[in-house]
Design an enzyme around this catalytic site. Sequence first.
Site, mmCIF file in Angstrom:
data_model
loop_
_atom_site.group_PDB
_atom_site.id
_atom_site.type_symbol
_atom_site.label_atom_id
_atom_site.label_comp_id
_atom_site.label_asym_id
_atom_site.label_seq_id
_atom_site.Cartn_x
_atom_site.Cartn_y
_atom_site.Cartn_z
ATOM 1 C CB THR A 41 -14.492 55.508 -15.762
ATOM 2 O OG1 THR A 41 -15.181 56.706 -16.124
ATOM 3 C CG2 THR A 41 -13.049 55.843 -15.438
ATOM 4 C CB CYS A 42 -14.187 50.315 -14.523
ATOM 5 S SG CYS A 42 -13.295 48.835 -13.989
ATOM 6 N N GLY A 115 -28.228 60.241 -21.180
ATOM 7 C CA GLY A 115 -29.525 60.097 -20.532
ATOM 8 C C GLY A 115 -29.746 61.159 -19.476
ATOM 9 C CB THR A 143 -23.963 58.843 -14.071
ATOM 10 O OG1 THR A 143 -24.331 59.428 -12.811
ATOM 11 C CG2 THR A 143 -25.206 58.716 -14.937
ATOM 12 C CD GLU A 187 -3.336 51.377 -9.594
ATOM 13 O OE1 GLU A 187 -3.778 50.564 -8.763
ATOM 14 O OE2 GLU A 187 -4.000 51.743 -10.602
ATOM 15 C CB ALA A 316 -14.908 48.684 -10.433
ATOM 16 C CG HIS A 440 5.098 24.354 1.423
ATOM 17 N ND1 HIS A 440 5.651 25.547 1.856
ATOM 18 C CD2 HIS A 440 6.140 23.545 1.088
ATOM 19 C CE1 HIS A 440 6.959 25.453 1.791
ATOM 20 N NE2 HIS A 440 7.296 24.241 1.331
#
Length: 461
Positions: A41-42, A115, A143, A187, A316, A440
């Site tokens: 999914t990621c 699987g 999974t 998001e 993740a 800096h």
Amino acid sequence: MSEHDLIIIGAGPGGYVAAIKAAQLGLDTACIDAHAQLGGTCLRVGCIPSKAMLESSHAYEQARNHLAEHGVKVGDVQLDLPAMHKRRDKITQTLTGGIASLFKKNGVTRYQGHGRCDGPGKVVVRSSEGEITLKARRIIIATGSVPATLPGIEFDGQRIASSTEALTYDKVPEHLVVIGAGYIGLEMGSVWRRLGAKVTVLEFLDYILPTTDRQIADAAQTLFAKQGITFRLGAKVTGAKVEKDKVVVSVEKGDAVECDRVLMAVGRKPNTEKLNLESIGVKTNDKGFITVDEHFQTQARDVYAIGDVIRQPMLAHKAEDEGIACVERIVTGFGHVNYDVIPAVVYTHPEIASVGRTEEECKARDIDYNKGVFPFRANGRARTLNDVEGMVKILADQKTDRVLGVHILGGRAGDMIAEAAAAMEYGATSEDIARTCHAHPTLSEAMREAAMSVTGKAIHF
């Protein structure tokens, strides 16, 4: 029947990283995933494509509304949504293809198909070409998770859908209702708000980002509201139905909301169905999570589980760490994940990043602490970037000064949080951070100033 030392079910961040690490440590490793693209999914429909859309939509908004502040004049800025989608897909294809190359480089055997376990040491892979049975001494279940929904609301893949579909809208919604004020909802709501949609967020709780430090979350909500997102907090959604060309979202003890698209963002649930776990004696709890010990071992001998299927947080990088630790434990006898130092990032603008305990957690656990806060408006680099909203907040143990938690609201917070995580991993105090020279001008100087502020000795505020 093909035999391997280790079979991993799932090629998301936890699964593919575990597969590569296992191969590097000398195990004959196989990895199974139903999708042609590796990465779970990621990479396919989550972390990576959503960040691509966030960056593209941010660039669009900057060009329309903020470049003039830098002395850059542009003409009529127009949205090319198909080009934006094409860029996102190209990034995804590059990264998923990269995993396939890494599998080949490290000698991981890949199987495409669904699987499922088939008794001790056996996994059946079902694909369009039929079924094959694999055998291995050890199995890792990785999974991942799938979008959750609410009772009485069903996804239709179009009007009422998850973040997967929200990535690929073919046009900007006139009015998008987001159910849930967690990181996914904020998001994706930010993406479409920047591109021109009216966005309303409905949240059951009376605050947003429930696992985030409240001072940071409340400040973030104020900024998001200024950007144009409407929040209805304490709103219990009881239903959503398509009526003609609109969706009507019903809210308990409140007015219904009419919109043209609904994004369900109420969290995710472990993807543990259809694995035939009962054939190996592995049980899930009432929420679908697999129970494991501190070494990722399930109730079944030589069967392990990692990532979203075992415990929160569903992140993740947490799954990646567990994948490495699990394999190292199998091969070397030692593997460890420090769950107290797992950072989390919300990629809105400004970004929100955190690691360790919140102020609320410290109070609930009766931990005496000191607090240091430094605003970005007092940071020179933030001024040059015209990105002055937000703050860095550091919590340190009152007796030992060891850092308990760091919370950042501001530009590039997701990159800055790595310093805090490294400091906490090695037991640093706020004084250690304060005495470390920071370049800096950089945003990271705000981290140092917040550390100084823990003892009331900030220089620039």
